[in-house]
Write a protein that holds these residues in place. Sequence first.
Motif: not given
Length: 466
Positions: A16, A185, A189, A193
């Motif tokens: 990220a 970012y 992210r 996940r």
Amino acid sequence: MRSVPEWLRPSLWGLAIRSALVAGAVVTIALALGATALLFVLDRSLLSALDDAATARAQDITTSLRSDPPADLDAQLLDTTQRITLVQVVDPAGQVVRTSDTDPGTPATDVRPPAGGPPVPGLTGRAEPGADLRITVQGARGVGGEYTVLVGASEEPVEATLATVGGLLALGGPVIALVAAVVTYKLVRRSLRSVEQIRTQVATISSTDLGERIPVPAPRDEIAALARTMNDMLARLEAGHTAQRRFVGDASHELRSPLATVTMALELADGRPELLDRELVRETLLPEVTRMHLLVDDLLLLARADERGLPLRLGDVDLDDVVDTEVHRARGETGKTVTASLAPVRIGGDRTQLERVVRNLIDNAVRFAAHAVHVEVSRRGNTAQITVSDDGPGIPQPDRARVFERFVRLDNARERDRGGSGLGLAIVAEIVSAHRGSVRIGESAQGGVQVVVTLPASSVSSAEPS
């Protein structure tokens, strides 16, 4: 030499963070290139507008000079604005005869185009220290002779506009790059996940419970494809683990019987040495040791095939000679009728392994045949065929593919003296596959089993014997 700290190594940063930095850098470079192009185009456009305004004023003055002397020119033609800051009319002697300034001064440029010609814009000059001018010059033929009209436009508004736009771009560019980096970012992210959830679930799956699966997300995106791929991999691992456990269990079961027989015979001989005679050795010990030896050889061959493929020592093999040798061997070991119909066929392959294929097929046929076994070698185009037929009970259609699996013995072949170890046809399938061939099971004309092995064939001369 001191090593670089880990936090300074980009390769150790998270995906990220690296994606955000790359996105920010790309946006910054793109904005810098775009801002440079924008300022260049804006500068050219504003300067062109200045030249157009100065040219229009010069043409208006030139038109008026055709009917009026310089002293009678309309005062509005000499007025200055934010753009036009200097107007001069110069006579042929080089004297300023009319100007927008209170002080006539000297001409702003020495350029003198011919009367009646096109205007000459974009000349540089200075009306006063620090004041940049773009001067447009045009020759005029008027009352009292030829004149030169000079119109100067100030570049200060252009410079002020460029400075304002450049400042705004310099302030907004980093903000846009920062926003792009932050958004990248967060998006990465968020995407990771789901990957982290898959990784965590896979990490919790142990080798003792491979039946668990990863939930597949509803969106049909790359994450869902990853989950499906992981589930497919887990299914293959589970199938392989189950096959391995079954293989180990079956091998242990097959080895336990001859080991138990040999152990019992040796214990009997240890307690009563007089019973260890030649009959016990020939009828009990040697057959069981031979059976165990053959089983171990089969297991080693299959293990090598699973690990790195079956190694072959390739060479020219006369397939009819191989089959003829095995047919004669079978005739000497059984009271059943074993016949052969052999055509001369030569192939490229491993003679030892092909002998094993023929031996296993003939032994199986003899084991289950009622009275007769027939073996045929023929050539069909670019392939060689080995056909082994018997008049036994046959194999049901649903079980014809399953019998090539390891340790598979059908219900009517489970007796130890007839069923073997269940590895013979599995070894046949491995060897034939290593030779780029195929094997299939059908029904013979007598109602028994017909096994057909097809192998790539090479050319054979007519002088070769059958």
